[in-house]
Design an enzyme around this catalytic site. Sequence first.
Site, short mmCIF file in Angstrom:
data_model
loop_
_atom_site.label_atom_id
_atom_site.label_comp_id
_atom_site.label_asym_id
_atom_site.label_seq_id
_atom_site.Cartn_x
_atom_site.Cartn_y
_atom_site.Cartn_z
N CYS A 144 0.83 -1.22 0.00
CA CYS A 144 0.00 0.00 0.00
C CYS A 144 0.86 1.26 0.00
O CYS A 144 2.05 1.21 0.27
CB CYS A 144 -0.90 0.02 1.23
SG CYS A 144 -1.68 -1.55 1.60
N1 GLN Z 1 -0.91 -6.69 4.26
C1 GLN Z 1 -1.86 -5.60 4.32
C2 GLN Z 1 -3.15 -5.92 3.61
O1 GLN Z 1 -3.25 -6.81 2.82
C3 GLN Z 1 -1.27 -4.30 3.81
C4 GLN Z 1 -1.00 -4.38 2.36
C5 GLN Z 1 -0.01 -3.45 1.81
O2 GLN Z 1 0.77 -2.73 2.42
N2 GLN Z 1 0.00 -3.60 0.55
O3 GLN Z 1 -4.10 -5.26 3.86
#
Ligand code: GLN
Length: 269
Positions: free
Chosen positions: A2
């Site tokens: 994210c």
């Molecule tokens: N692992 C977390 C999720 O799937 C955050 C994902 C991310 O940072 N891409 O929500």
Amino acid sequence: MCRHLAYLGAPVPLRALLYDPPHSLVRQSWAPRDMRAGGTINADGFGVGWYPAAPDPASGLPPGSIPGTATPREDGEPLRYRRGTPIWGDTALPQLAAVTTSGAVLAAVRSATVGMPVSETAAAPFAEGRWLFSHNGVVPGWPDPLVPLAAGLPVRDLLTLDAPTDSALLWALVRHRLRTGTDPADAVGQTVTEVAKAAPGARLNLLLTDGRSVVATAVGHALSVRDTGDAVLLASEPLDDDPGWRAVPDGQLVVATPAGVRTRALAGA
Ligand code: GLN
């Protein structure tokens, strides 16, 4: 992984963070520059949380509001708009971001880790009371390494997790400390330290704000800060080419207010 950002300073329209800069959060959703092999685009939802600007003493309305249309909130709690769909396809957000002004904002776009659900409730920011929270990263081997830590939470918190994801459990761990009165920087720092120990290699870039200060960590992912003396912006990737952006070194915890930025090393991260 994210992308997320937090802003504190003079009230600005949300579009000044989400849409206007050359490398805005919306652009980072489909053309991120530094994902560090954690996915390619951030298409699995988004969220924006903002604190209504203090009312103008003359009108009693937040600055920039259109008389007759504003709904000022005086309890100091943020408002939030989340969706489980790509930010670039949302038809309401451009207008909302043009008319909504705030001096304290936390926003995120999500790239769901493989195996985790895609839903509105899995998108940051997570919220309670004055708090907004976001996680950029992943806990490898989820959920097994965090079972012992989860066992220390009240059963009710586990039954009411926003989503069955690593990020939602990290929020529950931080929130549990906040509820017991732990200082926000310590709540974040202690959580990162215990999770890094339980799940070596975890990527744990967190953002936490109450609208007055922001606590952030850089553990396994990019984070930059721009501090202008009267405003501060933290973001996974700089929003523009301003030479004031500084990369936060890995393993650091940042406490930022519009008046200044303090950084310290995270124990065990
Ligand atoms: N692992 C977390 C999720 O799937 C955050 C994902 C991310 O940072 N891409 O929500």
